[in-house]
Motif scaffolding. Structure first.
Motif, short mmCIF file in Angstrom:
data_model
loop_
_atom_site.label_atom_id
_atom_site.label_comp_id
_atom_site.label_asym_id
_atom_site.label_seq_id
_atom_site.Cartn_x
_atom_site.Cartn_y
_atom_site.Cartn_z
N THR A 1 -52.92 88.14 -59.46
CA THR A 1 -53.12 87.91 -58.03
C THR A 1 -52.61 89.14 -57.28
O THR A 1 -51.73 89.85 -57.77
CB THR A 1 -52.39 86.63 -57.56
OG1 THR A 1 -52.85 86.27 -56.26
CG2 THR A 1 -50.88 86.79 -57.55
N PRO A 2 -53.17 89.40 -56.11
CA PRO A 2 -52.68 90.53 -55.32
C PRO A 2 -51.22 90.34 -54.88
O PRO A 2 -50.76 89.21 -54.71
CB PRO A 2 -53.60 90.54 -54.10
CG PRO A 2 -54.82 89.81 -54.52
CD PRO A 2 -54.35 88.77 -55.50
N ASN A 3 -50.54 91.44 -54.68
CA ASN A 3 -49.16 91.45 -54.22
C ASN A 3 -49.13 91.77 -52.73
O ASN A 3 -49.33 92.91 -52.32
CB ASN A 3 -48.37 92.50 -55.01
CG ASN A 3 -46.94 92.64 -54.55
OD1 ASN A 3 -46.40 91.78 -53.87
ND2 ASN A 3 -46.33 93.76 -54.93
N ILE B 1 -56.21 82.26 -58.35
CA ILE B 1 -55.26 81.34 -57.72
C ILE B 1 -55.16 81.54 -56.21
O ILE B 1 -54.96 80.59 -55.46
CB ILE B 1 -53.88 81.40 -58.41
CG1 ILE B 1 -53.07 80.15 -58.07
CG2 ILE B 1 -53.16 82.70 -58.10
CD1 ILE B 1 -51.92 79.90 -59.01
N GLU B 2 -55.36 82.77 -55.74
CA GLU B 2 -55.26 83.05 -54.30
C GLU B 2 -56.46 82.49 -53.53
O GLU B 2 -56.43 82.45 -52.31
CB GLU B 2 -55.10 84.55 -54.04
CG GLU B 2 -56.30 85.39 -54.40
CD GLU B 2 -56.33 85.85 -55.85
OE1 GLU B 2 -57.17 86.72 -56.14
OE2 GLU B 2 -55.55 85.36 -56.68
N HIS B 3 -57.48 82.06 -54.24
CA HIS B 3 -58.67 81.49 -53.60
C HIS B 3 -58.63 79.96 -53.52
O HIS B 3 -59.48 79.37 -52.88
CB HIS B 3 -59.93 81.92 -54.35
CG HIS B 3 -60.16 83.39 -54.32
ND1 HIS B 3 -60.80 84.02 -53.27
CD2 HIS B 3 -59.81 84.37 -55.19
CE1 HIS B 3 -60.85 85.32 -53.51
NE2 HIS B 3 -60.24 85.56 -54.66
N HIS C 1 -59.26 85.16 -49.41
CA HIS C 1 -57.95 84.73 -49.93
C HIS C 1 -57.36 83.66 -49.02
O HIS C 1 -57.20 83.86 -47.82
CB HIS C 1 -56.99 85.91 -50.04
CG HIS C 1 -57.38 86.88 -51.10
ND1 HIS C 1 -56.73 88.07 -51.29
CD2 HIS C 1 -58.36 86.84 -52.04
CE1 HIS C 1 -57.28 88.72 -52.30
NE2 HIS C 1 -58.29 87.99 -52.76
N LYS C 2 -57.02 82.54 -49.64
CA LYS C 2 -56.43 81.43 -48.89
C LYS C 2 -54.92 81.42 -48.99
O LYS C 2 -54.24 80.82 -48.16
CB LYS C 2 -57.00 80.10 -49.41
CG LYS C 2 -58.49 80.00 -49.18
CD LYS C 2 -59.04 78.72 -49.74
CE LYS C 2 -60.55 78.67 -49.51
NZ LYS C 2 -61.13 77.45 -50.04
N ASN D 1 -51.16 72.00 -56.42
CA ASN D 1 -51.85 70.82 -56.95
C ASN D 1 -52.67 71.16 -58.18
O ASN D 1 -52.71 70.40 -59.15
CB ASN D 1 -52.74 70.19 -55.89
CG ASN D 1 -51.94 69.40 -54.88
OD1 ASN D 1 -50.75 69.13 -55.05
ND2 ASN D 1 -52.58 69.04 -53.78
N PHE D 2 -53.33 72.31 -58.16
CA PHE D 2 -54.10 72.74 -59.33
C PHE D 2 -53.18 72.90 -60.53
O PHE D 2 -53.49 72.44 -61.63
CB PHE D 2 -54.85 74.04 -59.05
CG PHE D 2 -55.55 74.56 -60.27
CD1 PHE D 2 -56.78 74.05 -60.64
CD2 PHE D 2 -54.96 75.53 -61.07
CE1 PHE D 2 -57.41 74.50 -61.79
CE2 PHE D 2 -55.58 75.98 -62.22
CZ PHE D 2 -56.81 75.48 -62.58
N LEU D 3 -52.04 73.59 -60.35
CA LEU D 3 -51.12 73.82 -61.47
C LEU D 3 -50.50 72.53 -61.99
O LEU D 3 -50.25 72.39 -63.18
CB LEU D 3 -50.05 74.83 -61.06
CG LEU D 3 -50.55 76.26 -60.87
CD1 LEU D 3 -49.48 77.12 -60.24
CD2 LEU D 3 -51.03 76.85 -62.19
N LYS D 4 -50.23 71.57 -61.09
CA LYS D 4 -49.73 70.26 -61.54
C LYS D 4 -50.77 69.56 -62.41
O LYS D 4 -50.45 69.02 -63.47
CB LYS D 4 -49.42 69.36 -60.33
CG LYS D 4 -48.16 69.70 -59.61
CD LYS D 4 -48.00 68.78 -58.39
CE LYS D 4 -46.95 69.29 -57.45
NZ LYS D 4 -46.89 68.52 -56.20
N ALA D 5 -52.02 69.58 -61.96
CA ALA D 5 -53.09 68.92 -62.72
C ALA D 5 -53.33 69.64 -64.04
O ALA D 5 -53.56 69.00 -65.07
CB ALA D 5 -54.37 68.89 -61.88
#
Length: 170
Positions: free
Chosen positions: A70-72, A41-43, A99-100, A49-53
């Motif tokens: 995911t990293p903290n 998910i961090e990438h 990481h984005k 938007n991904f989670l909505k879809a």
């Protein structure tokens, strides 16, 4: 590992190469009990938007569990670095160049709660000391100490976060 070598593996029934930034793949989600998204998910350009879809895709299977790690960004070593004015990306770790998005326990929880997912589990994962300083007495000691500290304050001492979520039934 490239996709061809995965396709050659006798244990893989089906393999899909897909860019998640374009949304979840077009598959039959009713066939699955779990989706595993470890360090993904961090990438993504836009995790919301991904989670909505993904939520729309799971409308027919509200029982599916999704496992995320995911990293903290609030890990104590990052906080100490910030205290001394350092915020340096690296080839690996929490501040990986690729990481984005960066998450704390609070921001990671909110991304799911805001999109009407139910969080079933939040667990802290210790730092990978055996990978960093080899698997020896010191790395095992630090790993065990990190596990104890996570029990005391997981938001500060978890190197990574593991969440298990489901889409809330409406």
């Amino acid at each position: 590992v490239d996709s061809q070598s995965l396709n050659d593996d006798k244990n893989v029934d089906d393999f899909i190469v897909h860019d998640l930034d374009s949304g979840p793949p077009q598959i039959d989600y009713s066939k699955f009990d779990f989706i595993i998204m470890l360090d993904v998910i961090e990438h993504l350009n836009n995790p919301e938007n991904f989670l909505k879809a993904l939520k729309k895709k799971l409308n027919n299977n509200n029982n599916i569990s999704i496992i995320f790690t995911t990293p903290n960004i609030a890990f104590f070593t990052v906080r100490l670095s910030l205290l001394f004015g350092n915020f340096n990306y690296a080839p690996k770790g929490i501040l990986d160049f690729t990481h984005k998005r960066l998450f704390t326990y609070y921001s990671f929880s909110n991304i799911f709660l805001d999109l009407n997912y139910k969080i079933f589990l939040k667990k802290g994962i210790p730092a990978p000391f055996p990978l960093v300083i080899k698997n020896n007495f010191l790395s095992k000691l630090l790993l065990n100490l990190n596990i104890i500290l996570i029990k005391i304050h997981k938001k500060l001492f978890s190197f990574q976060m593991l969440f298990v979520v489901k889409v809330k039934k409406t």
